[in-house]
Design an enzyme around this catalytic site. Structure first.
Site, short mmCIF file in Angstrom:
data_model
loop_
_atom_site.label_atom_id
_atom_site.label_comp_id
_atom_site.label_asym_id
_atom_site.label_seq_id
_atom_site.Cartn_x
_atom_site.Cartn_y
_atom_site.Cartn_z
N ARG A 120 0.80 -1.23 0.00
CA ARG A 120 0.00 0.00 0.00
C ARG A 120 0.83 1.28 0.00
O ARG A 120 0.39 2.33 0.47
CB ARG A 120 -0.98 0.02 1.17
CG ARG A 120 -1.99 -1.11 1.12
CD ARG A 120 -3.23 -0.84 1.93
NE ARG A 120 -4.04 -2.06 2.00
CZ ARG A 120 -3.93 -2.97 2.96
NH1 ARG A 120 -3.09 -2.79 3.94
NH2 ARG A 120 -4.69 -4.05 2.93
N LYS A 142 3.44 10.79 -11.90
CA LYS A 142 2.57 9.92 -12.71
C LYS A 142 3.28 8.60 -12.91
O LYS A 142 4.39 8.56 -13.46
CB LYS A 142 2.30 10.56 -14.08
CG LYS A 142 1.13 11.52 -14.07
CD LYS A 142 0.63 11.77 -15.50
CE LYS A 142 -0.57 12.71 -15.50
NZ LYS A 142 -1.04 13.01 -16.86
N GLU A 184 9.28 16.55 -25.97
CA GLU A 184 8.60 17.02 -24.76
C GLU A 184 9.05 18.44 -24.39
O GLU A 184 8.27 19.23 -23.87
CB GLU A 184 8.84 16.06 -23.58
CG GLU A 184 8.26 14.65 -23.76
CD GLU A 184 6.74 14.55 -23.49
OE1 GLU A 184 6.10 15.57 -23.22
OE2 GLU A 184 6.23 13.41 -23.56
N LYS A 226 7.37 22.27 -15.21
CA LYS A 226 6.59 21.12 -14.74
C LYS A 226 6.33 21.21 -13.24
O LYS A 226 5.23 20.92 -12.78
CB LYS A 226 7.30 19.81 -15.09
CG LYS A 226 6.44 18.61 -14.70
CD LYS A 226 6.51 17.48 -15.68
CE LYS A 226 5.51 16.40 -15.33
NZ LYS A 226 5.68 15.19 -16.12
N GLU A 236 -4.21 16.38 -11.66
CA GLU A 236 -4.86 16.68 -12.95
C GLU A 236 -6.35 16.93 -12.76
O GLU A 236 -7.17 16.43 -13.51
CB GLU A 236 -4.61 15.52 -13.92
CG GLU A 236 -4.68 15.94 -15.37
CD GLU A 236 -4.07 14.89 -16.31
OE1 GLU A 236 -2.88 14.59 -16.16
OE2 GLU A 236 -4.81 14.39 -17.16
N ARG A 241 -2.74 20.76 -15.24
CA ARG A 241 -1.86 19.62 -15.55
C ARG A 241 -2.28 18.92 -16.84
O ARG A 241 -1.45 18.39 -17.57
CB ARG A 241 -1.86 18.62 -14.39
CG ARG A 241 -0.91 17.48 -14.64
CD ARG A 241 -0.52 16.68 -13.42
NE ARG A 241 0.57 15.79 -13.80
CZ ARG A 241 1.31 15.09 -12.96
NH1 ARG A 241 1.09 15.18 -11.67
NH2 ARG A 241 2.27 14.30 -13.41
N ASN A 245 -0.77 17.10 -21.57
CA ASN A 245 -1.09 16.02 -22.50
C ASN A 245 -1.15 16.49 -23.96
O ASN A 245 -1.52 15.72 -24.85
CB ASN A 245 -2.44 15.39 -22.12
CG ASN A 245 -2.35 14.68 -20.79
OD1 ASN A 245 -1.39 13.98 -20.52
ND2 ASN A 245 -3.35 14.87 -19.94
N HIS A 248 -0.53 14.21 -26.87
CA HIS A 248 -0.48 12.84 -26.37
C HIS A 248 -1.65 11.97 -26.81
O HIS A 248 -1.51 10.76 -26.91
CB HIS A 248 -0.35 12.84 -24.84
CG HIS A 248 1.04 13.15 -24.37
ND1 HIS A 248 1.69 14.32 -24.70
CD2 HIS A 248 1.93 12.44 -23.62
CE1 HIS A 248 2.90 14.32 -24.16
NE2 HIS A 248 3.08 13.19 -23.50
N HIS A 252 -0.53 8.75 -28.40
CA HIS A 252 -0.81 7.44 -27.81
C HIS A 252 -1.44 6.49 -28.82
O HIS A 252 -1.19 5.29 -28.80
CB HIS A 252 -1.73 7.59 -26.59
CG HIS A 252 -1.03 8.15 -25.39
ND1 HIS A 252 -1.71 8.58 -24.26
CD2 HIS A 252 0.28 8.36 -25.14
CE1 HIS A 252 -0.83 9.02 -23.38
NE2 HIS A 252 0.37 8.91 -23.88
N HIS A 265 8.27 7.32 -27.70
CA HIS A 265 7.23 8.20 -27.17
C HIS A 265 7.33 9.61 -27.75
O HIS A 265 6.34 10.17 -28.24
CB HIS A 265 7.33 8.22 -25.64
CG HIS A 265 6.31 9.09 -24.98
ND1 HIS A 265 4.96 8.82 -25.02
CD2 HIS A 265 6.45 10.24 -24.25
CE1 HIS A 265 4.31 9.77 -24.35
NE2 HIS A 265 5.18 10.63 -23.88
#
Lengths: 372, 372
Positions: A120, A142, A184, A226, A236, A241, A245, A248, A252, A265
């Site tokens: 956990r 993330k 990026e 960032k 987000e 935030r 993306n 992206h 993706h 990527h």
């Protein structure tokens, strides 16, 4: 040496940027004597760095185990996470063990996610070794793995306790990997910082030739941008935030359709940014002259600006609809409004998407000669 | 009707306790019109409740999908989590989908964990259907799955947005399942509340015969005690929440050795509490007369007080060493000091553990005639 703090209440942590950090790692790691750590790395990096780091930490009385995973995006899976758990459990690692991610975005995402859900939640440290991870992936917490039905679908927000960025790692990167990181960097500039975009236009050649001053400034600026975003919108929720993306949702789709890892990527994101820019042009919120500036900068960075020839425009849509930016079945897309500014647009029609994607395909078939 | 609030800053949420809640569920669920929900339940409960609940929610304009898992602790695995993800992704569920856990501890833990890591975290609601889940598992946000090397090794803290406890569910439980819940009730009394222990001694027969007043009081008291603990120590950092693990280190060894699900969780915890009490006696911090009170109460509740005949004392140790209470390789154990009070003991020797376990084995071979 540059120091930046990501401020998120109790989870605040330092980012340290310099060359040569690895040789005196213990100074920068928030470890105590008798700490127990598990280094997670990959088969490419392990032979080069693992022995030196392990000996360095052992000398300080720190117990070190390691997990060595195969290298590549296609291993960003639950199976790799479970392999980390087997090693942790077989070596009786408890809740006080600290994981160290030594690698690029894949190792960082896997290690962070394993730390998020092992017993956990345990602590972890990021030591990003690729440019892309240094300017983006290693910061912000993330973490996660890919699912066969979508990229990064499974994961958690889990902040590291420190990020150590040693620019010496960049000396051994392939130019293709380095360019992937620049995608990026250009993303930050387009959505947040026109001045930085201008700086990139002036200094892209210095960056590509790994000029130390250019590198350090560029990494610091990205980390600052960032860190600001993360500090005000860690999970987000507030809509800031989510701007990260940019590019992206299209990107993706490319990564998933082509098979994770076949397109890097950053390569997919480069094309995704142009597709988003073209979409914004169709919506009359962005001017084509700005798109041209982005294209020119990406091309100078040796990045693709057109989708893979194999993908038809309609091939993108199912992947994009599964992307996390789909709230309540409506397509949400981050679109630029000018260089240095972007918005979350909440209902783009399929027709406009197809048109925008096609504009990055016809061009491909005519001119794209970048080797992927 | 009883209402209790679990207060954890932004994650605060209500617990509602009454009979007949299911017939007017919409009043108690924090859902909006046009919400999208995914009900996660098991093959035993689905035929009885799923159609009615789905129709009820549909009438309010809420879109409902469902996932039906096989029933039992042995399905508390990553495979079940992945099955939930497949259903969510194939039905294009986004970040605003709310999961509803309709079931016992296994369904609650699985659903909560799926919610914790689907698209980096979505909301979920607990509708616990077993006594054990109503008094314990559904409250507090501990979620996760078992790993072949240890119970609950993989998971996250992720609080529900509401807990709906309908006591009518208890009418259909087997007496063995109901008794399993009473083990956790007795646990709360032993570690936190002598008066409640006394109340249980007076009212155990009323509880077992499902007297509505006794049930409602008992559930409310357990929820209050647990809510207090969670509010001050959500993530088991301050040393209060860890006390809830009383009996669990021994109990988890029994569950893992015997195969998850062959001994019910509460049955294993009942024996584990006696083993912990005997350990405390050896350390001279607990008197045998108190152990005898606990044994008598457990026996009246038809719970076992001795370990399985198949397990030697040394069979427990490897499982206990892998338990999450092992920090830095030292065995930490929750031990009672009197009825109503417990501590975390930080170094119990294997010799004492073996002696304490054996005291719950010799007895077994002589007297234990409880059918498991």
């Amino acid at each position: 040496m540059e120091k930046i703090t990501v401020s998120i209440g109790k989870s605040s942590y330092p980012i340290t940027i310099a060359s040569g950090l690895l040789t005196n790692l213990i100074t920068f790691l928030p470890l105590e004597q008798k700490s127990t750590v598990m280094i997670v790395t990959n088969q490419t990096l392990a032979p080069i760095f693992l022995k030196e780091i392990t000996q360095h930490l052992n000398k300080q009385g720190i117990k070190v185990n390691n997990v060595i995973l195969p290298d590549g995006e296609k291993y960003k899976t639950w199976e790799s996470i479970n392999y980390i758990f087997n090693e942790l459990l077989n070596n009786l690692h408890g809740r006080d063990t600290i994981l160290i991610a030594l690698g690029g975005g894949v190792i960082g995402d896997l290690t962070g996610f394993a730390a998020a859900i092992y017993q956990r939640g345990i602590k972890y440290i990021q030591i990003p070794t690729t440019f892309l991870a240094q300017v983006d992936a290693a910061i912000g917490g993330k973490t996660g793995v890919n699912h066969e039905l979508g990229k990064n679908m499974i994961g958690a927000f889990h902040q590291p306790i420190a990020v150590i960025i040693d620019t010496d790692f960049l000396l051994s990167l392939s130019s293709r990997q380095f360019a992937s990181g620049i995608a990026e960097v250009i993303k930050y500039a387009v959505i947040f910082d026109e001045q930085f975009f201008y700086w990139l236009e002036q200094n892209i050649d210095a960056l590509i030739s790994l000029n130390p001053q250019a590198l350090e400034y560029c990494i610091r600026r990205c980390c600052e941008l960032k860190a600001n975003v993360i500090s005000s919108d860690e999970k987000e929720i507030r809509g800031i935030r989510v701007l990260l993306n940019f590019g992206h949702t299209f990107g993706h789709a490319i990564e998933a359709y082509m098979g994770y890892g076949n397109w890097l990527h950053g390569e997919a994101i480069a094309v995704g940014m142009i597709m988003a820019a073209r979409t914004a042009e169709h919506l009359k919120i962005f001017q084509s002259q700005h798109t041209n500036r982005i294209i020119a900068l990406l091309q100078r960075a040796k990045l693709p600006v057109n989708g893979p020839i194999e993908m038809k425009a309609t091939d993108y849509l199912p992947y994009m609809q599964r992307d996390k930016k789909v709230f309540s079945k409506k397509m949400h897309l981050v679109l630029p409004t000018k260089i240095g500014s972007a918005i979350l647009h909440k209902s783009v029609s399929d027709k406009i998407l197809v048109a925008a994607i096609n504009e990055c395909r016809i061009f491909t078939e005519l001119k794209n000669n970048i080797q992927i």
